[in-house]
Enzyme design. Structure first.
Site, PDB file in Angstrom:
ATOM      1  N   ASP A 190      -0.248   5.326   0.832  1.00 54.46           N
ATOM      2  CA  ASP A 190      -0.391   6.099   2.040  1.00 54.46           C
ATOM      3  C   ASP A 190      -0.452   5.406   3.353  1.00 54.46           C
ATOM      4  O   ASP A 190      -1.428   4.648   3.591  1.00 54.46           O
ATOM      5  CB  ASP A 190      -1.914   7.109   1.536  1.00 54.46           C
ATOM      6  CG  ASP A 190      -1.596   7.784   0.491  1.00 54.46           C
ATOM      7  OD1 ASP A 190      -0.379   8.222   0.116  1.00 54.46           O
ATOM      8  OD2 ASP A 190      -2.398   7.979  -0.240  1.00 54.46           O
ATOM      9  N   ASP A 216       0.787  -1.194  -0.010  1.00 54.15           N
ATOM     10  CA  ASP A 216      -0.048   0.116   0.031  1.00 54.15           C
ATOM     11  C   ASP A 216       0.837   1.084  -0.087  1.00 54.15           C
ATOM     12  O   ASP A 216       2.090   1.223   0.302  1.00 54.15           O
ATOM     13  CB  ASP A 216      -0.941   0.117   1.394  1.00 54.15           C
ATOM     14  CG  ASP A 216      -1.743   1.330   1.519  1.00 54.15           C
ATOM     15  OD1 ASP A 216      -2.407   1.520   0.562  1.00 54.15           O
ATOM     16  OD2 ASP A 216      -1.596   1.716   2.507  1.00 54.15           O
TER      17      ASP A 216
END
Length: 224
Positions: free
Chosen positions: A21, A19
Site C-alpha cells: 500500500d 511494500d
C-alpha cells in the site's frame, strides 16, 4: 544459436522486497475513508484519528484515540470495514508497477506488507498485478514494521542474504524496518525523500529502471 531476441533474461543476483500500500497500489484514499468511517462510529474526529493511524499500528491507534473502548472490538470493526473496501473500493496500481513486476526475474522479488494476505490478493486481482510466491503479511510475524522481522523473513523465504536485498517503501516505518534488517532501502511516491532511505524517487515509474538494474547486479558495488 541463441539470438538477442530469444536469449533468457539474466538471472537475479540480488533481490527486491516491495511494500504494497502506497508503493505498488495507491490505497491512500481507501485507507482514509475506512478510518473516517470507523472514527465516525465512535464519535471521533476523522482527521485526527487518521493522523495517529499513519504513525502507529491499529492497536496502538485505538489506545491513543479511544482508550476506553475494547481494542479487540475496535480491531474487528476496522477489519470488517477494510474487507468491505477490498470488495467494493476503487484501486489503481501506481504507474509502471505492472511492467516492473513483469520484467523482474522470477524468484527475485516478494511482498512485505503490514496488511493481510487476503486483502493484498483482492487488491492485486482488482489492479491486475501478479502475486509472487513470497508474501509476508501481518499474520506471519509477531513484530511488524519498523521491526526488521518482516523484511528478514522475506529475505529468508527468497533464500537471499539481507545485504543482497533492496527494499522499496513509501512509509517511514517501512524504511526503518528495511534499514534495521541491513538492506538497501529506496523510498518512492512522494515529493520529498523519506528519512534514512539510501535513495529517493518521486514516482515508482522513475525508480523502475534502477530496480531492474539492481536485481541483475549491474547497478553498482553497493546498490546505493
Amino acid at each position: 544459436m541463441t539470438t538477442a531476441a530469444t536469449a533468457p533474461a539474466p538471472a537475479a543476483t540480488r533481490y527486491v522486497l516491495f511494500d504494497v500500500d502506497g508503493t505498488l497500489v495507491d490505497a491512500v484514499a481507501n485507507q482514509r475513508r475506512v478510518w473516517a468511517t470507523w472514527a465516525a462510529r465512535h464519535g471521533l474526529d476523522p482527521d485526527a484519528v487518521y493522523e495517529v493511524a499513519l504513525r502507529t499500528r491499529p492497536m496502538e491507534t485505538f489506545a491513543a484515540v479511544a482508550p476506553d473502548e475494547d481494542p479487540h472490538a475496535c480491531l474487528a470493526a476496522l477489519h470488517e470495514l477494510e474487507d468491505e473496501d477490498v470488495r467494493t473500493g476503487v484501486y489503481e496500481a501506481f504507474d509502471g508497477a505492472a511492467e516492473l513486476l513483469a520484467a523482474l526475474p522470477p524468484g527475485s522479488w516478494g511482498l512485505v506488507t503490514s496488511n493481510y494476505e487476503h486483502r493484498v490478493r483482492g487488491r492485486f486481482d482488482r489492479t491486475g498485478l501478479p502475486v509472487p510466491p513470497v508474501l509476508v503479511d501481518a499474520a506471519r510475524v509477531t513484530e511488524g514494521k519498523p521491526s526488521p522481522v518482516p523484511y528478514l523473513l522475506g529475505a529468508a523465504l527468497l533464500g537471499a542474504a539481507p545485504q543482497d536485498c533492496l527494499v522499496i517503501e513509501d512509509a517511514p516505518s517501512g524504511v526503518r524496518s528495511g534499514l534495521r534488517a541491513g538492506m538497501t532501502v529506496w523510498s518512492v511516491n512522494s515529493p520529498t525523500p523519506t528519512a534514512g532511505a539510501h535513495r529517493h524517487f518521486p514516482t515508482l515509474r522513475e525508480a523502475a529502471p534502477e530496480i531492474l538494474a539492481f536485481t541483475t547486479g549491474t547497478f553498482g558495488p553497493a546498490g546505493m
